[in-house]
Design an enzyme around this catalytic site. Structure first.
Site, short mmCIF file in Angstrom:
data_model
loop_
_atom_site.label_atom_id
_atom_site.label_comp_id
_atom_site.label_asym_id
_atom_site.label_seq_id
_atom_site.Cartn_x
_atom_site.Cartn_y
_atom_site.Cartn_z
N HIS A 1 1.95 6.79 2.75
CA HIS A 1 1.48 8.38 2.39
C HIS A 1 1.54 9.21 3.69
CE1 HIS A 1 -2.27 7.16 4.46
NE2 HIS A 1 -2.09 6.21 3.68
N HIS B 1 0.90 8.07 7.39
CA HIS B 1 1.86 7.33 7.90
C HIS B 1 2.99 8.25 8.44
CE1 HIS B 1 0.42 4.12 5.16
NE2 HIS B 1 -0.23 3.75 6.45
N LYS C 1 0.76 -1.28 -0.15
CA LYS C 1 -0.03 0.03 -0.19
C LYS C 1 0.89 1.13 0.03
CE LYS C 1 -4.24 -1.51 1.13
NZ LYS C 1 -4.60 -1.55 2.55
#
Ligand code: ARG
Length: 566
Positions: free
Chosen positions: A130, A133, A127
């Protein structure tokens, strides 16, 4: 270092038998402004004991205490007894300590080598990494560094989201539409596309969901093909994440993520069973938490597969056995508050007294100006892009303002990234915020570059003035208001570090060094340094050295570099 607060306690203890030192300590306040002193002792509590008005008590205490070498004035004002620190003592105490201990001057050995786990970052593989995070990554890293600084054996764990039904989906999707070469060129984006496509198709065709379940089950059963695909996905994802960790200069002691616990689930389920905590519910196994005002926790699905929460329980037990932690800290978004409350409770019900040593450190949400982040809808801002853009932007500014700077690339990296981290750590972590490029890339006002620049300015003054740390300094020469204000902030820096540790809130440090930078710039504008008379110049340079050292220490604890020139 002399503790002026302890001196206040001593002076009061000497004349008041009715309260013990600890009680006195707890009563001492910091007045709202320095005109009212550095410390204040309220006499309300003594009023009851002495059956006298508090202002009379304050007056009596002031007379009884008399004078002290540590305070230039001790005076009663209404019900308060106010203490004004002797300014030369204050300056001398702070500066001597910093000169002697340098970047360790705020380091108290609270940890005494005990193990403290700080789990942070923990992205889901395959994933995007981004800006959602960035928070866990940056706040967690700061907490880790603060714990280390305070004498703990801190262990940084990245609990990677590398297991779960989504890997069933990915494997199924890859087998249908995937192409190895395309994916290896741009792993996360391509895997994300597969994931999005699979979800869209599964809306139309239910049987895809069964396929995904089948492949996850196979992964749990150690099917060779499934494990190999999963391992490959994990490896290429980690390569991408590591680029970001390298940019941020973050290192983990362990990457034991969810998959690490896949063979430790049986034991958890057996133990929950044996302790009578599991209930059957439509073929699945749950722990009923109604009694504690929480929804039930699903531990095992009816097809036998385990869940995120099961893995968290297994991980905590493993960590206790493996690290015998003093505290086990989780830096995870506040959206997961319930999740942590649930499983902390379950571990407690299992009879583990260390459940209390597990701490969830939540933080607020980041959203975009046009709404929330959403991986599934493709509305994401990649962390790596944010960092690179910040670096590019800084390069441009350097080209404009200081084109001859040596080491431009490195400095642009330190300052660009510093800007992003600083703004992340400036507000209290629990606050939500909206990500904007404009704010992230700003250099004005209370920003990382401003504080870094102050550090560089201090450094160049030290070079220009040929500061020599060995020389004797006459501290009594530093008596301008700007100098005292600065010294007071330096003296209080260790307390800011302690507050940051106790509240697990790095912003105490960010704010404190920002205040130091502001006070330094006031001092710099009103007190000549290099051109001052010899002794005064020496004393002022010593103050500059103390500022430089403190800012550098503070930035370091936040994971931000302090370049000497910029
Ligand atoms: N991987 C999860 C996510 O991205 C965060 C993991 C948090 N840590 C934990 N021990 N549950 O949402």
């Amino acid at each position: 270092m002399i503790s002026f607060k302890e001196e206040v306690v001593n002076l009061i203890s000497n004349v008041v038998d009715e309260l013990d030192a600890e009680e006195i300590h707890g009563l001492i306040e910091i007045p709202p402004s320095y005109d009212l002193g550095d410390y204040a002792f309220p006499c309300f509590k003594l009023a009851k004991v002495f059956k006298k008005a508090p202002n009379l008590i304050a007056e009596e205490l002031a007379q009884k205490i008399g004078i002290s070498e540590y305070f230039e004035k001790i005076e009663n004002k209404g019900p308060y007894l106010n203490f004004f620190i002797n300014k030369t003592k204050l300056v001398e105490t702070a500066l001597k300590e910093i000169v002697e201990k340098k970047e360790n001057f705020a380091a108290k050995d609270i940890g005494q080598g005990r193990n403290i786990i700080v789990e942070f970052s923990s992205p889901n593989i395959a994933k995007p990494f981004h800006i959602g995070h960035i928070r866990s990554t940056v706040i967690g890293n700061a907490i880790y560094k603060i714990c280390k600084y305070l004498g703990f054996n801190a262990i940084a764990i990245n609990h990677l989201g590398d297991y779960g039904t989504q890997f069933g989906m990915l494997i199924a999707a890859y087998k249908k539409w995937g192409d190895k070469e395309t994916i290896e060129k741009d792993p996360i984006n391509e895997l994300l596309k597969l994931y999005v496509k699979f979800n869209a198709e599964a809306e139309k065709d239910e049987s895809l969901k069964d396929e995904a379940r089948y492949w996850f089950k196979e992964l749990e059963n150690n099917n060779k093909e499934a494990v190999e695909l999963w391992q490959w996905i994990r490896d290429i994802s980690l390569m991408e994440f590591n680029r970001v960790y390298n940019l941020l200069n973050i290192k983990f002691d362990s990457y034991a993520g969810e998959s690490f616990y896949s063979d430790k689930m049986g034991r958890v389920i057996d133990e929950l069973e044996a302790k009578g905590l599991l209930k059957e519910s439509e073929g699945a196994k749950i722990v009923d938490l109604e009694e504690y005002g929480m929804p039930p926790a699903l531990i095992q699905k009816s097809d036998g597969s385990t869940l995120y929460i099961t893995r968290d329980i297994a991980a905590a037990i493993y960590r206790k056995e493996h690290y015998d932690f003093y505290k086990n800290i989780y830096v995870v978004a506040s959206q997961q508050n319930l999740h942590f409350k649930q499983w902390f409770k379950i571990v407690e019900l299992m009879g583990y007294d260390w459940a209390n040593d597990c701490i969830h450190v939540p933080f607020g949400m980041v959203s975009l100006e046009d709404g929330t982040l959403s991986t599934r809808k493709g509305r994401v801002v990649f962390l790596e892009d944010v960092l690179n853009k910040a670096i590019e932007n800084t390069k441009k500014i350097i080209e404009e303002k200081n084109p001859d700077l040596e080491n431009k690339e490195e400095v642009a990296k330190q300052v660009g990234i510093g800007a992003v981290l600083f703004q992340e750590l400036f507000n209290s972590r629990i606050k939500d915020y909206v990500f904007t490029w404009e704010r992230t890339l700003s250099f004005d006002g209370e920003t990382g570059p401003y504080v870094q620049y102050t550090h560089a300015r201090a450094n160049s003054l030290l070079e220009k003035g040929e500061f020599n740390i060995e020389e004797e300094v006459d501290y009594s020469l530093l008596k301008a208001e700007e100098e005292i204000d600065l010294a007071r902030l330096l003296y209080n820096f260790p307390q800011a570090v302690l507050d940051a540790y106790e509240k697990l809130e790095p912003s105490f440090i960010t704010r404190h060094i920002t205040e130091i930078a502001k006070a330094f710039n006031k001092f710099y504008n009103s007190c000549p340094i290099i051109s001052a008379e010899k002794e005064l110049k020496k004393a002022r340079l010593c103050l500059v050295y103390a500022v430089k050292t403190t800012i550098k220490t503070g930035l370091g604890l936040l994971g931000i570099a302090a370049p000497d020139k910029m």
